[in-house]
Design a protein around this motif. Structure first.
Motif, PDB file in Angstrom:
ATOM      1  N   ILE A  91       0.840  -1.200   0.000  1.00  0.00           N
ATOM      2  CA  ILE A  91       0.000   0.000   0.000  1.00  0.00           C
ATOM      3  C   ILE A  91       0.874   1.249   0.000  1.00  0.00           C
ATOM      4  O   ILE A  91       0.571   2.240  -0.683  1.00  0.00           O
ATOM      5  CB  ILE A  91      -0.949  -0.007   1.206  1.00  0.00           C
ATOM      6  CG1 ILE A  91      -1.924  -1.167   1.113  1.00  0.00           C
ATOM      7  CG2 ILE A  91      -1.715   1.317   1.302  1.00  0.00           C
ATOM      8  CD1 ILE A  91      -2.832  -1.325   2.325  1.00  0.00           C
ATOM      9  N   THR A  95       0.283   3.838  -3.087  1.00  0.00           N
ATOM     10  CA  THR A  95      -0.229   5.180  -2.796  1.00  0.00           C
ATOM     11  C   THR A  95       0.813   6.260  -3.068  1.00  0.00           C
ATOM     12  O   THR A  95       0.483   7.327  -3.596  1.00  0.00           O
ATOM     13  CB  THR A  95      -0.702   5.274  -1.336  1.00  0.00           C
ATOM     14  OG1 THR A  95       0.359   4.854  -0.457  1.00  0.00           O
ATOM     15  CG2 THR A  95      -1.914   4.398  -1.104  1.00  0.00           C
ATOM     16  N   LEU A  99       0.205   9.040  -5.936  1.00  0.00           N
ATOM     17  CA  LEU A  99       0.262  10.453  -5.567  1.00  0.00           C
ATOM     18  C   LEU A  99       1.154  11.220  -6.538  1.00  0.00           C
ATOM     19  O   LEU A  99       0.779  12.293  -7.035  1.00  0.00           O
ATOM     20  CB  LEU A  99       0.783  10.607  -4.142  1.00  0.00           C
ATOM     21  CG  LEU A  99       0.935  12.051  -3.649  1.00  0.00           C
ATOM     22  CD1 LEU A  99      -0.434  12.667  -3.376  1.00  0.00           C
ATOM     23  CD2 LEU A  99       1.800  12.117  -2.394  1.00  0.00           C
ATOM     24  N   VAL A 116      -5.547   9.106  -2.572  1.00  0.00           N
ATOM     25  CA  VAL A 116      -4.699   7.982  -2.172  1.00  0.00           C
ATOM     26  C   VAL A 116      -5.042   7.508  -0.756  1.00  0.00           C
ATOM     27  O   VAL A 116      -4.935   6.310  -0.454  1.00  0.00           O
ATOM     28  CB  VAL A 116      -3.194   8.328  -2.297  1.00  0.00           C
ATOM     29  CG1 VAL A 116      -2.833   8.620  -3.740  1.00  0.00           C
ATOM     30  CG2 VAL A 116      -2.807   9.490  -1.400  1.00  0.00           C
ATOM     31  N   LEU A 117      -5.474   8.439   0.108  1.00  0.00           N
ATOM     32  CA  LEU A 117      -5.934   8.014   1.429  1.00  0.00           C
ATOM     33  C   LEU A 117      -7.186   7.147   1.300  1.00  0.00           C
ATOM     34  O   LEU A 117      -7.323   6.124   2.003  1.00  0.00           O
ATOM     35  CB  LEU A 117      -6.234   9.222   2.314  1.00  0.00           C
ATOM     36  CG  LEU A 117      -5.050  10.064   2.800  1.00  0.00           C
ATOM     37  CD1 LEU A 117      -5.542  11.141   3.761  1.00  0.00           C
ATOM     38  CD2 LEU A 117      -3.987   9.209   3.477  1.00  0.00           C
ATOM     39  N   LEU A 119      -7.971   5.330  -1.226  1.00  0.00           N
ATOM     40  CA  LEU A 119      -7.543   4.053  -1.792  1.00  0.00           C
ATOM     41  C   LEU A 119      -6.999   3.131  -0.699  1.00  0.00           C
ATOM     42  O   LEU A 119      -7.318   1.936  -0.667  1.00  0.00           O
ATOM     43  CB  LEU A 119      -6.478   4.283  -2.864  1.00  0.00           C
ATOM     44  CG  LEU A 119      -5.871   3.010  -3.478  1.00  0.00           C
ATOM     45  CD1 LEU A 119      -6.949   2.194  -4.175  1.00  0.00           C
ATOM     46  CD2 LEU A 119      -4.753   3.374  -4.456  1.00  0.00           C
ATOM     47  N   GLY A 120      -6.194   3.688   0.180  1.00  0.00           N
ATOM     48  CA  GLY A 120      -5.664   2.889   1.281  1.00  0.00           C
ATOM     49  C   GLY A 120      -6.773   2.343   2.164  1.00  0.00           C
ATOM     50  O   GLY A 120      -6.758   1.168   2.559  1.00  0.00           O
ATOM     51  N   ALA A 241      -1.474   4.220   3.753  1.00  0.00           N
ATOM     52  CA  ALA A 241      -1.563   5.220   2.697  1.00  0.00           C
ATOM     53  C   ALA A 241      -0.894   6.521   3.119  1.00  0.00           C
ATOM     54  O   ALA A 241      -0.172   7.153   2.335  1.00  0.00           O
ATOM     55  CB  ALA A 241      -3.023   5.471   2.328  1.00  0.00           C
TER      56      ALA A 241
END
Length: 338
Positions: A91, A95, A99, A116-117, A119-120, A241
């Motif tokens: 991760i 991420t 980014l 990206v947060l 996504l994590g 993330a």
């Protein structure tokens, strides 16, 4: 007929205090042990490496261990529930890479950061859904997502690094300072404090501990244990993330090769601090000390010009010793598996 002897009040007080002290040491023996090891290491490297105790090196050390500490705080919740998350390193890579790619293609840095947060957190939700709602072993689930996410990162980047040229305020997350202290270190301290409070002083923390020690009893008390299991994995994905963002912005580059072996470092920090791999016992203070210990070892060996390859050997050895102490040695002090 003999008259029963009466124990003086002063002796009873001493005996009671002694019993309480032994009980306290028994409950916190691993935290005390890792704190003692940390002190010994600091003294050793202070005496052998001239630059170790300089302000610049200490701040650099705190900045370097910040991603590990942030994820270790979340991992403490996962392992306390008797779970594990092996996907955190992948991760971090995905991420951080995304980014950099999003910013490079002109997407607003703030939106890129939030994306990206999210996504994590999504990856964590997938891990939690399979583990908690479908009953699959967390080791297998997160091992699978480790491979999937790492492969995705390699496919997206095609194996190349992407520089972050104009990250705005997001770039300052990894490189900025507040009153001379690196922002990653400040974030790590805040998150560690929040994690400690949540684990020790909130119903959620009690549910996490209960899930690891006696899940059926917790379920019968009316707690939705599957939801608790899902939440802890979402927290770990979110923390990983954020760690990916910190790593990418510190290096001003996103790479699919980032985070290799990161999960080993995080799990070592958690287990070293006294959190039981069998669940039911977690120590946030121990996790903090464990992360600091690993950081001091890595930093000290580099300052002594020891080959960086030995760092992984040392970390693996520490993990093995920590597991041995976790399952065998500390049981003599009343902290065995519950």
């Amino acid at each position: 007929m003999s008259t029963p002897t009466t124990v003086p009040a002063s002796e009873r007080i001493v005996t009671t205090r002694s019993a309480r002290l032994r009980a306290f040491i028994g409950r916190h023996i691993q935290v005390i042990a890792i704190a003692a090891v940390l002190v010994v290491l600091v003294v050793f490297f202070s005496a052998t490496a001239d630059r170790f105790m300089t302000v610049g090196n200490i701040l650099n050390l705190l900045r370097q261990i910040a991603p590990t500490l942030i994820v270790a705080v979340a991992m403490t919740f996962v392992i306390t529930t008797a779970g594990i998350d092996l996907s955190v390193g992948s991760i971090v890579a995905l991420t951080g890479s995304l980014l950099a790619i999003l910013i490079d293609t002109g997407v607003d840095p703030s939106l890129s950061f939030l994306a990206v947060l999210a996504l994590g957190a999504l990856v964590g939700a997938v891990n939690g859904w399979f583990s908690s709602y479908q009953g699959l072993p967390p080791f297998i689930v997160t091992l699978a997502t480790l491979s999937i996410i790492r492969g995705t990162a390699l496919r997206v980047t095609e194996g190349y690094s992407t520089p972050i040229k104009d990250g705005g305020w997001v770039l300052q997350l990894g490189q900025g300072r507040l009153l001379g202290v690196p922002i990653p270190a400040i974030l790590a301290v805040v998150i560690a404090a929040a994690g400690w409070f949540a684990l020790t002083s909130t119903p959620f923390g009690r549910y996490v501990t209960g899930l690891g020690s006696n899940a059926e009893s917790l379920r019968r008390s009316g707690v939705e244990i599957r939801r608790i299991g899902l939440i802890v994995y979402v927290l770990t994905g979110l923390a990983a993330a954020l760690a990916g963002v910190l790593v990418a912005t510190r290096l001003a580059s996103g790479s699919s090769n980032a985070g290799v072996g990161f999960e080993l470092e995080v799990i070592t920090a958690v287990v070293l601090g006294g959190t039981s791999l069998f669940g039911g016992r977690g120590s946030m203070l121990g996790t903090i000390l464990g992360a600091l210990t690993l950081g001091v070892i890595s930093n000290g060996l580099v300052l002594l010009h020891v080959s960086p390859f030995y760092v992984q050997i040392v970390q693996g050895s520490i993990l093995l010793l920590a597991i041995f102490g976790n399952t065998k040695l500390w049981s003599r002090f009343g902290t065995a598996k519950r």
